[in-house]
Design a protein around this motif. Structure first.
Motif, short mmCIF file in Angstrom:
data_model
loop_
_atom_site.label_atom_id
_atom_site.label_comp_id
_atom_site.label_asym_id
_atom_site.label_seq_id
_atom_site.Cartn_x
_atom_site.Cartn_y
_atom_site.Cartn_z
N SER A 66 0.83 -1.21 0.00
CA SER A 66 0.00 0.00 0.00
C SER A 66 0.86 1.25 0.00
O SER A 66 0.55 2.24 -0.69
CB SER A 66 -0.93 0.00 1.23
N GLN A 67 1.95 1.23 0.76
CA GLN A 67 2.85 2.38 0.79
C GLN A 67 3.55 2.56 -0.56
O GLN A 67 3.66 3.68 -1.07
CB GLN A 67 3.89 2.20 1.89
N VAL A 68 4.01 1.46 -1.14
CA VAL A 68 4.70 1.54 -2.43
C VAL A 68 3.74 2.02 -3.51
O VAL A 68 4.12 2.79 -4.40
CB VAL A 68 5.30 0.17 -2.80
N LEU A 69 2.47 1.60 -3.43
CA LEU A 69 1.48 2.02 -4.42
C LEU A 69 1.34 3.53 -4.45
O LEU A 69 1.28 4.15 -5.52
CB LEU A 69 0.13 1.36 -4.12
N HIS A 70 1.27 4.13 -3.27
CA HIS A 70 1.14 5.59 -3.18
C HIS A 70 2.33 6.29 -3.84
O HIS A 70 2.16 7.21 -4.65
CB HIS A 70 1.04 6.00 -1.71
N HIS A 71 3.54 5.84 -3.53
CA HIS A 71 4.74 6.47 -4.09
C HIS A 71 4.89 6.15 -5.58
O HIS A 71 5.40 6.98 -6.34
CB HIS A 71 5.98 6.03 -3.32
N ALA A 72 4.45 4.95 -5.99
CA ALA A 72 4.56 4.58 -7.40
C ALA A 72 3.70 5.49 -8.26
O ALA A 72 4.13 5.92 -9.34
CB ALA A 72 4.14 3.12 -7.59
N ARG A 73 2.51 5.81 -7.78
CA ARG A 73 1.64 6.72 -8.53
C ARG A 73 2.31 8.09 -8.68
O ARG A 73 2.25 8.71 -9.75
CB ARG A 73 0.29 6.86 -7.83
N LEU A 140 -5.67 11.78 -1.57
CA LEU A 140 -4.50 11.64 -0.70
C LEU A 140 -3.71 10.36 -0.99
O LEU A 140 -2.52 10.29 -0.68
CB LEU A 140 -4.94 11.67 0.76
N SER A 141 -4.37 9.35 -1.56
CA SER A 141 -3.66 8.11 -1.90
C SER A 141 -2.98 8.20 -3.26
O SER A 141 -2.25 7.29 -3.64
CB SER A 141 -4.64 6.93 -1.91
N ALA A 274 -9.86 20.75 -5.52
CA ALA A 274 -8.86 20.45 -4.47
C ALA A 274 -7.82 19.46 -4.97
O ALA A 274 -8.06 18.67 -5.89
CB ALA A 274 -9.57 19.90 -3.24
N TRP A 275 -6.64 19.50 -4.30
CA TRP A 275 -5.54 18.58 -4.60
C TRP A 275 -4.67 18.49 -3.35
O TRP A 275 -4.72 19.35 -2.46
CB TRP A 275 -4.74 19.09 -5.79
N PRO A 276 -3.84 17.44 -3.21
CA PRO A 276 -2.99 17.30 -2.02
C PRO A 276 -1.98 18.43 -1.91
O PRO A 276 -1.35 18.82 -2.89
CB PRO A 276 -2.28 15.95 -2.26
N ARG A 277 -1.82 18.96 -0.70
CA ARG A 277 -0.87 20.05 -0.47
C ARG A 277 0.57 19.61 -0.75
O ARG A 277 1.41 20.43 -1.15
CB ARG A 277 -0.97 20.54 0.98
N THR A 278 0.85 18.34 -0.51
CA THR A 278 2.22 17.86 -0.68
C THR A 278 2.57 17.58 -2.13
O THR A 278 3.72 17.25 -2.43
CB THR A 278 2.42 16.57 0.13
N MET A 279 1.59 17.70 -3.02
CA MET A 279 1.84 17.38 -4.42
C MET A 279 1.73 18.63 -5.28
O MET A 279 0.69 19.30 -5.30
CB MET A 279 0.82 16.33 -4.90
N ARG A 280 2.81 18.95 -5.98
CA ARG A 280 2.76 20.09 -6.91
C ARG A 280 1.92 19.71 -8.11
O ARG A 280 2.08 18.63 -8.68
CB ARG A 280 4.18 20.46 -7.35
N LEU A 281 1.02 20.59 -8.49
CA LEU A 281 0.17 20.31 -9.64
C LEU A 281 1.00 20.14 -10.90
O LEU A 281 1.87 20.97 -11.21
CB LEU A 281 -0.84 21.44 -9.85
N ASN A 282 0.75 19.06 -11.63
CA ASN A 282 1.41 18.92 -12.92
C ASN A 282 0.75 19.85 -13.93
O ASN A 282 -0.25 20.50 -13.64
CB ASN A 282 1.40 17.45 -13.40
N ARG A 283 1.32 19.91 -15.11
CA ARG A 283 0.83 20.87 -16.10
C ARG A 283 -0.62 20.58 -16.50
O ARG A 283 -1.43 21.48 -16.69
CB ARG A 283 1.73 20.83 -17.33
N ARG A 284 -0.96 19.28 -16.60
CA ARG A 284 -2.33 18.91 -16.98
C ARG A 284 -3.33 19.40 -15.93
O ARG A 284 -4.35 20.02 -16.26
CB ARG A 284 -2.44 17.38 -17.12
N ALA A 285 -3.03 19.11 -14.65
CA ALA A 285 -3.94 19.51 -13.58
C ALA A 285 -4.00 21.02 -13.44
O ALA A 285 -5.07 21.60 -13.21
CB ALA A 285 -3.50 18.86 -12.27
N ASP A 286 -2.85 21.68 -13.57
CA ASP A 286 -2.83 23.14 -13.44
C ASP A 286 -3.67 23.80 -14.52
O ASP A 286 -4.44 24.73 -14.25
CB ASP A 286 -1.38 23.63 -13.52
N GLU A 287 -3.58 23.30 -15.75
CA GLU A 287 -4.38 23.85 -16.85
C GLU A 287 -5.87 23.60 -16.60
O GLU A 287 -6.71 24.44 -16.92
CB GLU A 287 -3.95 23.24 -18.18
#
Length: 297
Positions: A66-73, A140-141, A274-287
């Motif tokens: 489960s932990q690896v899945l989160h980081h893999a994504r 968050l996952s 909304a989006w996770p605070r710890t994750m910088r929005l990628n270009r697709r999400a930001d657009e």
């Protein structure tokens, strides 16, 4: 350097999401032995068991899995961002995963998906509808890039920006004695049966409105979908307090319903993205955030 590849991570994510090797193989268009070998090699490279494989019951993730899945994504999204950055400011490509709160998805999501897809034909948009608590967990996952939610009971781990506000209203059957009034008092309706949409956080917010007004509604039915709520009201089985305002004034069965403004002062509902605070929005999400702000703001 790590001894695993991005393809192995991709295979692992699809296996975890599919639940079985056969389903994952079908999605990826590869053979089951190929997937099984890639999963074994990834486990050997990481030095942990990622899942338990059972022929009759598919696969079950271990706590480490489960932990690896989160980081893999996250790594796979960062890899897509790297490819996009290397290509410069070219067309958007890849996959954007969008979540939307179930009650306003039918009225809000279709024009956004259609318009954004038309502007970016090389982009694939995956979307899901669900209740607010489930969408936040999936954000968050790492399963979702962004989600459209009500600004109610939002986790502090999520960043968000307001798209628009909307005032709650009362939904009545067309033949209700108060249907002709310009406004309707919740206090007057309180003795009557109420149809309470039970899809968190809608139900919590509705009951909070009554609590602020020192009223206790007579809840008779607790449907979990927006259309069933409207259908029960249309049949004269109670009134409802709702937020979204669809253009149609009839239920699926053809019963007419009417929207009435609330006489008492009630707070507006805010719709946010909304989006996770710890994750910088990628270009697709930001657009997509910019597009939603422009179209709905």
């Amino acid at each position: 350097m790590s001894r695993f590849s991005l393809r192995q991570l991709q295979y692992f994510v699809v296996i975890a999401e599919s639940g079985t090797l056969s389903n994952a193989a079908s999605r990826l268009h590869v053979s089951q032995p190929t997937l099984s070998q890639a999963l074994t090699e990834l486990e050997n490279a990481l030095g942990v068991q990622l899942c338990v494989r059972r022929k009759a019951h598919g696969i079950t993730l271990t706590p480490s899995g489960s932990q690896v899945l989160h980081h893999a994504r996250q790594l796979l999204r960062q890899a897509e961002d790297l490819q996009s950055a290397a290509a410069g400011a070219g067309p958007l490509t890849g996959v954007l995963s969008v979540g939307c709160y179930v009650t306003f998805a039918p009225t809000v999501l279709p024009p956004l998906l259609q318009g954004f897809s038309a502007d970016h034909p090389g982009l694939t948009i995956d979307f899901t509808e669900d209740t607010q608590d489930v969408l936040q967990r999936r954000l968050l996952s790492g399963e979702l890039d962004i989600a459209l939610l009500y600004d109610m009971e939002v986790s502090p781990e999520l960043a968000r920006t307001t798209l628009y506000t909307i005032r709650p209203h009362i939904l009545l059957p067309a033949d209700h004695p108060m249907a002709a009034q310009p406004t309707v008092s919740l206090e007057e309706l309180t003795p009557e049966p109420m149809v309470l949409l039970s899809a968190p956080p809608s139900s919590h917010d509705t009951l909070a409105i009554y609590q602020r007004l020192n009223l206790v509604p007579r809840v008779t039915y607790r449907p979990t979908t927006y259309e069933l709520t409207r259908a029960l009201v249309g049949r004269g089985m109670g009134y409802a307090l709702l937020v979204q305002r669809p253009a149609n004034d009839r239920t699926y069965e053809g019963y007419p319903v009417v929207i009435k403004e609330i006489a008492e002062p009630v707070p507006d509902a805010r719709v946010v993205i909304a989006w996770p605070r710890t994750m910088r929005l990628n270009r697709r999400a930001d657009e997509f955030v910019r597009y939603c702000t422009r179209m709905l703001g």
